[in-house]
Design a protein around this motif. Structure first.
Motif, short mmCIF file in Angstrom:
data_model
loop_
_atom_site.label_atom_id
_atom_site.label_comp_id
_atom_site.label_asym_id
_atom_site.label_seq_id
_atom_site.Cartn_x
_atom_site.Cartn_y
_atom_site.Cartn_z
N ASN A 142 34.92 -38.33 -3.83
CA ASN A 142 35.27 -36.92 -3.78
C ASN A 142 35.60 -36.46 -2.35
OD1 ASN A 142 35.24 -35.98 -6.51
ND2 ASN A 142 33.04 -36.26 -6.52
N ALA A 143 34.88 -37.01 -1.36
CA ALA A 143 35.17 -36.66 0.03
C ALA A 143 36.58 -37.13 0.40
CB ALA A 143 34.14 -37.27 0.96
N GLU A 144 36.96 -38.31 -0.08
CA GLU A 144 38.32 -38.82 0.19
C GLU A 144 39.37 -37.96 -0.49
OE1 GLU A 144 38.24 -42.93 -0.98
OE2 GLU A 144 37.19 -43.52 0.87
N SER A 145 39.09 -37.59 -1.72
CA SER A 145 40.02 -36.77 -2.48
C SER A 145 40.22 -35.41 -1.79
CB SER A 145 39.48 -36.61 -3.90
OG SER A 145 40.12 -35.59 -4.56
N GLU A 146 39.13 -34.86 -1.23
CA GLU A 146 39.21 -33.59 -0.49
C GLU A 146 40.04 -33.79 0.78
OE1 GLU A 146 38.56 -30.69 -1.33
OE2 GLU A 146 38.48 -29.55 0.54
N ALA A 147 39.82 -34.90 1.48
CA ALA A 147 40.56 -35.16 2.72
C ALA A 147 42.05 -35.30 2.45
CB ALA A 147 40.02 -36.42 3.39
N LEU A 148 42.41 -35.77 1.26
CA LEU A 148 43.82 -36.01 0.92
C LEU A 148 44.47 -34.80 0.22
CD1 LEU A 148 43.50 -39.70 -0.35
CD2 LEU A 148 44.56 -38.92 1.78
N ASP A 149 43.74 -33.69 0.13
CA ASP A 149 44.30 -32.46 -0.48
C ASP A 149 44.77 -32.67 -1.92
OD1 ASP A 149 43.97 -31.18 2.01
OD2 ASP A 149 45.99 -31.77 2.66
N VAL A 150 44.08 -33.53 -2.66
CA VAL A 150 44.56 -33.87 -4.01
C VAL A 150 44.66 -32.64 -4.89
CG1 VAL A 150 44.02 -35.13 -6.13
CG2 VAL A 150 43.74 -36.25 -3.90
N ILE A 151 43.59 -31.86 -4.98
CA ILE A 151 43.61 -30.71 -5.89
C ILE A 151 44.55 -29.62 -5.38
CG2 ILE A 151 42.18 -28.80 -6.77
CD1 ILE A 151 40.22 -30.80 -7.70
N LEU A 152 44.57 -29.42 -4.07
CA LEU A 152 45.51 -28.44 -3.51
C LEU A 152 46.94 -28.78 -3.90
CD1 LEU A 152 46.16 -26.00 -1.68
CD2 LEU A 152 46.41 -27.64 0.20
N SER A 153 47.34 -30.05 -3.75
CA SER A 153 48.74 -30.36 -4.07
C SER A 153 49.02 -30.26 -5.56
CB SER A 153 49.20 -31.69 -3.49
OG SER A 153 48.16 -32.59 -3.36
N GLU A 154 48.04 -30.63 -6.39
CA GLU A 154 48.24 -30.43 -7.83
C GLU A 154 48.43 -28.95 -8.15
OE1 GLU A 154 45.45 -34.18 -9.44
OE2 GLU A 154 44.89 -32.11 -9.91
N ALA A 155 47.63 -28.11 -7.51
CA ALA A 155 47.69 -26.66 -7.77
C ALA A 155 49.04 -26.09 -7.33
CB ALA A 155 46.54 -25.93 -7.06
N VAL A 156 49.51 -26.53 -6.14
CA VAL A 156 50.79 -26.02 -5.63
C VAL A 156 51.94 -26.53 -6.49
CG1 VAL A 156 52.40 -26.13 -3.69
CG2 VAL A 156 49.98 -25.67 -3.27
N ASP A 157 51.87 -27.81 -6.91
CA ASP A 157 52.91 -28.36 -7.78
C ASP A 157 53.05 -27.54 -9.05
OD1 ASP A 157 53.59 -30.39 -6.15
OD2 ASP A 157 52.57 -31.98 -7.26
N ARG A 158 51.93 -27.18 -9.65
CA ARG A 158 52.00 -26.50 -10.93
C ARG A 158 52.30 -25.02 -10.80
NH1 ARG A 158 50.05 -26.90 -16.54
NH2 ARG A 158 49.96 -24.74 -17.20
N HIS A 159 51.70 -24.36 -9.80
CA HIS A 159 51.75 -22.89 -9.75
C HIS A 159 52.65 -22.34 -8.65
CE1 HIS A 159 48.48 -22.41 -12.69
NE2 HIS A 159 48.01 -23.53 -12.15
#
Ligand code: ADP
Ligand code: MN
Length: 164
Positions: free
Chosen positions: A113-130
């Motif tokens: 989860n720390a790696e996923s946060e460092a890579l902005d995974v959820i942020l980019s998914e959110a921007v892609d969709r919305h």
């Protein structure tokens, strides 16, 4: 909250596990759906991820179960729903890792989860969709859950500019 308290906004609060979504949204005044709880209780998952000891949500079943929701929905999956605005809670990865360990997560999960946060995974998914114009980042690293809740209230009220 009774039906009479229905509101006219749909705000998704998402973020990597450990960013403090549940802690902050519990303090909000308006209606909140804690989606992970609903997924467990209503069995809205399709398989068990044995490696991660977690459930894989069935997003179509989730959407169907929520129907015409309003208010705030919080979960690391909330950005997969239609929403007017999307709040992405953030945390410095090393601090996030400590929070997850303190909560009792195993080492693999905390690191992942720390790696996923460092890579902005959820942020980019959110921007892609919305789209950038609907996405609001809130850094929780040096903030109390009450401060974070206040920042979310500002997004709900339309008093905050998107991250873009
Ligand atoms: P999430 O719902 O995003 O997975 P939680 O609200 O369950 O996150 O919080 C994860 C852990 O971090 C909990 O142990 C909680 O007490 C702690 N925590 C949550 N928000 C904060 C914060 N703003 N500052 C410090 N610790 C926090
Ligand atoms: Mn949570």
């Amino acid at each position: 909250m009774s039906d009479a308290d229905e509101v006219d906004y749909r705000v998704a609060v998402t973020g990597t596990p450990g960013t403090g979504k549940t802690s902050a949204t519990t303090l909000l005044d308006g209606p909140v759906i804690h989606l992970n709880e609903l997924i467990r209780e209503a069995g809205l998952w399709s398989e068990r991820d044995a490696d991660r000891d977690s459930l894989v949500a069935d997003l179509d079943a989730v959407r169907e179960s929520l129907g015409d929701w309003s208010g705030v929905v919080e979960s690391h999956l909330a950005h997969h729903l239609d929403a007017d605005r999307v709040v992405v809670l953030r945390c410095r990865p090393d601090v996030l890792e400590d929070r997850l360990r303190d909560r009792g997560a195993d080492e693999t999960k905390a690191t992942e989860n720390a790696e996923s946060e460092a890579l902005d995974v959820i942020l980019s998914e959110a921007v892609d969709r919305h789209g950038l114009e609907r996405v609001y980042e809130i850094d929780t690293t040096d903030r109390t859950p009450a401060d974070v809740a206040e920042a979310i209230e500002a997004v709900v009220a339309g008093d905050r500019e998107p991250s873009a």
